[in-house]
Design a protein around this motif. Structure first.
Motif, PDB file in Angstrom:
ATOM      1  N   THR A   1       1.728   7.863   3.829  1.00  0.00           N
ATOM      2  CA  THR A   1       1.178   8.759   5.051  1.00  0.00           C
ATOM      3  C   THR A   1       1.748   8.140   6.218  1.00  0.00           C
ATOM      4  O   THR A   1       2.255   9.128   7.172  1.00  0.00           O
ATOM      5  CB  THR A   1      -0.220   8.246   4.948  1.00  0.00           C
TER       6      THR A   1
ATOM      7  N   ASP B   1       1.036  -1.028   0.079  1.00  0.00           N
ATOM      8  CA  ASP B   1      -0.006  -0.015  -0.191  1.00  0.00           C
ATOM      9  C   ASP B   1       0.772   1.339  -0.008  1.00  0.00           C
ATOM     10  O   ASP B   1       1.377   1.969   0.859  1.00  0.00           O
ATOM     11  CB  ASP B   1      -0.782  -0.260   1.158  1.00  0.00           C
ATOM     12  N   ARG B   2       1.032   1.741  -1.232  1.00  0.00           N
ATOM     13  CA  ARG B   2       2.166   2.845  -1.118  1.00  0.00           C
ATOM     14  C   ARG B   2       1.684   4.057  -0.662  1.00  0.00           C
ATOM     15  O   ARG B   2       2.352   5.111  -0.040  1.00  0.00           O
ATOM     16  CB  ARG B   2       2.597   3.344  -2.752  1.00  0.00           C
ATOM     17  N   ASN B   3       0.372   4.505  -0.943  1.00  0.00           N
ATOM     18  CA  ASN B   3      -0.341   5.574  -0.047  1.00  0.00           C
ATOM     19  C   ASN B   3      -0.230   5.482   1.401  1.00  0.00           C
ATOM     20  O   ASN B   3       0.109   6.343   1.989  1.00  0.00           O
ATOM     21  CB  ASN B   3      -1.803   5.879  -0.463  1.00  0.00           C
TER      22      ASN B   3
ATOM     23  N   GLU C   1      -4.879  11.104   4.256  1.00  0.00           N
ATOM     24  CA  GLU C   1      -4.726  10.447   3.102  1.00  0.00           C
ATOM     25  C   GLU C   1      -6.257  10.051   2.705  1.00  0.00           C
ATOM     26  O   GLU C   1      -7.092   9.746   3.409  1.00  0.00           O
ATOM     27  CB  GLU C   1      -4.011   8.935   3.163  1.00  0.00           C
TER      28      GLU C   1
END
Length: 590
Positions: free
Chosen positions: A344, A338-340, A399
């Motif tokens: 965050t 999960d890059r986002n 996010e």
């Protein structure tokens, strides 16, 4: 041979009714291998085999057998069988995200049911068409990243159509006196009006759904109605009422022994108490969600729970505990790709470490570390100069909520839509003459085919010829099927059924326009195969569809701005204007 085929099919039917679809499909496949000359029996096997694969989520196989069923039904002139097969095809195509094809099939089901005076079939077809439009609108709303009531026109239109078909379905099932079908219609009308932002109408429909669920003792439907009522009241700004509905959802999920739904209810309650600024209770429910997510090995849900707990502890003025969960969130985000979430989490960890460093510095020890304010809670005291600065540090980055992941086929469907739309735009541009200003820039712009055919900048003539050949062959697939009825799996051609099998060659047979429409839909999907779908983070089983993250983001961000010191008469505040009404705020987390 005949008895053996029938016996195998009957055993497959028995297993499917018992819920063992895998074993049932195996028996149906064995029946097909044995074969039969009875066209009605073979059609029933195709239909049930398609349904078995549908429940097993093997949608390509389901599609294959429902197509066989449709072709056979049309061949023997079985109009009701054709209607049934068309409806099954429509439902399968809907799940695959192929909504335009699904509407064609479901509309065919509706037309035949009306032609045959089949009111029950007509009601089912209306309901299925509504489902297709609702699924299309809901999926578009996810990609639009907008909250209910704030959707663009292209998303609202399929939802509006869904509402129309559900209303027609409801009217017909009332006429038929089918209370169970009325309950389903009320529930789907509530869900559709919720997405359209008509929250009062949504609550009215969901209350009707709840009453019918109680009438039938349907605890699962009752649980869904309570959850949907909670969702609608969130956007009405009635967070306290929403909490009560979510508590009933939690209670029923425990009665049903459904841990995933129990975790979803805990998560919704955690977010609701965050909106009510009761951060201790919010943390309590997020901890419950975390424990169940760990037990069910739901790493996506576990990561979201850690993130929510970090936010709750920041709100309670406990940055050290918040840091523990922020680090765990970072670890899980890296693990699941999960890059986002990873970005965050890294920012949250860095800012919390900075806050803890400042609070432990000599300057901070002269004053109580969190005495001047409560993070994201009460208004900070103006006597402490460091408070406004620390507020900025504690305001963790926002996010967007993790998108709920459609299947790979659904993602490809939207890639296809975007390609078609960009192609239309390019087609509508005015061509520039060579001598006109800007002609060089215009000719330099890549065509849609060039954009798709990466890594090459241009597609070779040979490549385009190959793609055209594939498109042409796919568009002929249904025509080829018309002429090859005798090659259907499990069909034993005999003198007794040969006469009926020859009927499919008549070009004047009603319904050719139906196949032509399907051919157009299928031939267009060759573009879908030119590029792979983007990676999307899957939604964990303990995560509800509606997690209200954007609402929490806006509510808390607004409170943070209101709580900053010395801003009462600032020009920025006057320029921003009055705060948004509560019901227009959206869910989220800091």
């Amino acid at each position: 041979m005949e008895a053996s085929c029938l016996e195998l099919a009957l055993e497959g039917e028995r297993l499917c009714k018992a819920g063992d679809f895998k074993a049932g499909a195996a028996f149906f496949e064995a029946a097909v291998q044995v074969g039969t000359e009875d066209l009605k029996t073979l059609s029933a096997i195709y239909s049930q085999l398609g349904n078995a694969y549908f429940y097993l989520k093997e949608y390509a196989r389901a599609l294959e057998y429902h197509r066989h069923d449709l072709l056979l039904a049309r061949t023997i002139g079985d109009r009701m069988g054709e209607a049934k097969a068309s409806g099954n095809l429509g439902n399968t195509l809907k799940v695959l995200g192929r909504f335009d094809e699904a509407v064609v099939c479901c509309q065919r089901h509706l037309d035949i049911a009306q032609e045959q005076g089949d009111k029950v079939g007509e009601a089912r077809a209306l309901y299925n068409i509504g489902n297709v439009y609702h699924a299309k609108g809901k999926q578009l709303s996810w990609t639009a990243a907008q909250d209910p009531g704030h959707l663009p026109p292209d998303v609202r239109e399929p939802l509006r159509r869904a509402s129309e078909f559900y209303e027609r379905n409801l009217s017909l099932v009332k006429e038929l006196g089918d209370r169970a079908a009325q309950g389903r219609a009320y529930g789907n009308l509530g869900n559709t009006h919720y997405l359209l932002g008509s929250f009062l109408e949504a609550t009215a429909f969901h209350k009707e759904r709840l009453a019918i669920a109680k009438e039938f003792g349907d605890k699962a439907a009752e649980r869904r109605a309570y959850s949907n009522l909670g969702n609608a009241h969130i956007f009405l700004g009635r967070f306290d009422v929403a909490a009560e509905y979510y508590k009933k959802t939690l209670q029923l999920s425990r009665q049903l022994k459904d841990q995933a739904v129990e975790a979803q209810a805990c998560y919704s309650l955690g977010n609701t108490y965050t909106l009510l600024q009761d951060y201790e209770r919010a943390a309590e429910f997020h901890l419950r969600h975390l424990l169940i997510a760990q037990e069910l090995a739901d790493r996506v849900g576990e990561g979201r729970a850690c993130w929510s707990l970090g936010n709750a502890y920041v709100s309670m003025g406990s940055p050290a505990q918040a840091l523990t969960f922020a680090k765990k969130h970072l670890e899980i985000s890296q693990e699941i790709g999960d890059r986002n979430g990873e970005l965050t989490a890294r920012m949250n960890v860095a800012q919390l470490q900075l806050v803890l460093g400042r609070l432990s510095s000599p300057a901070a020890t002269e004053k109580p570390d969190l005495a001047g304010y409560e993070a994201q809670g009460a208004r900070p005291k103006r006597t402490q100069r460091l408070s406004a600065e620390t507020w900025g540090l504690l305001r963790l980055p926002l996010e967007r909520s993790i998108p709920r992941a459609p299947s790979s086929d659904e993602e490809c469907f939207f890639d296809l839509l975007s390609k078609f739309q960009s192609s239309r735009m390019d087609d509508q541009r005015c061509p520039l003459e060579e001598g006109q200003p800007g002609a060089a820039q215009a000719t330099a712009a890549p065509t849609p085919e060039e954009r798709v055919a990466q890594p090459s900048l241009t597609a070779s003539p040979q490549t385009e010829e190959l793609l055209d050949l594939i498109a042409s062959s796919q568009s002929r697939r249904l025509d080829d099927q018309r002429a090859s009825v005798g090659s259907l799996p499990g069909l034993l051609v005999t003198h007794s059924n040969l006469g009926r099998l020859r009927g499919d060659a008549d070009p004047q047979e009603p319904g050719d326009e139906f196949f032509n429409m399907l051919i157009k839909c299928q031939s267009s999907r060759i573009d879908d195969q030119r590029c792979p779908p983007p990676d999307v983070l899957p939604r964990g089983p303990t995560m509800p569809d509606e997690d209200f993250f954007s609402l929490i983001q806006r509510v808390q961000a607004k409170r943070m701005d209101e709580q900053r010191v010395d801003l009462a008469g600032s020009p920025e505040q006057e320029a921003d204007g009055s705060p948004e009404p509560r019901q227009q705020c959206q869910p989220g987390a800091t």
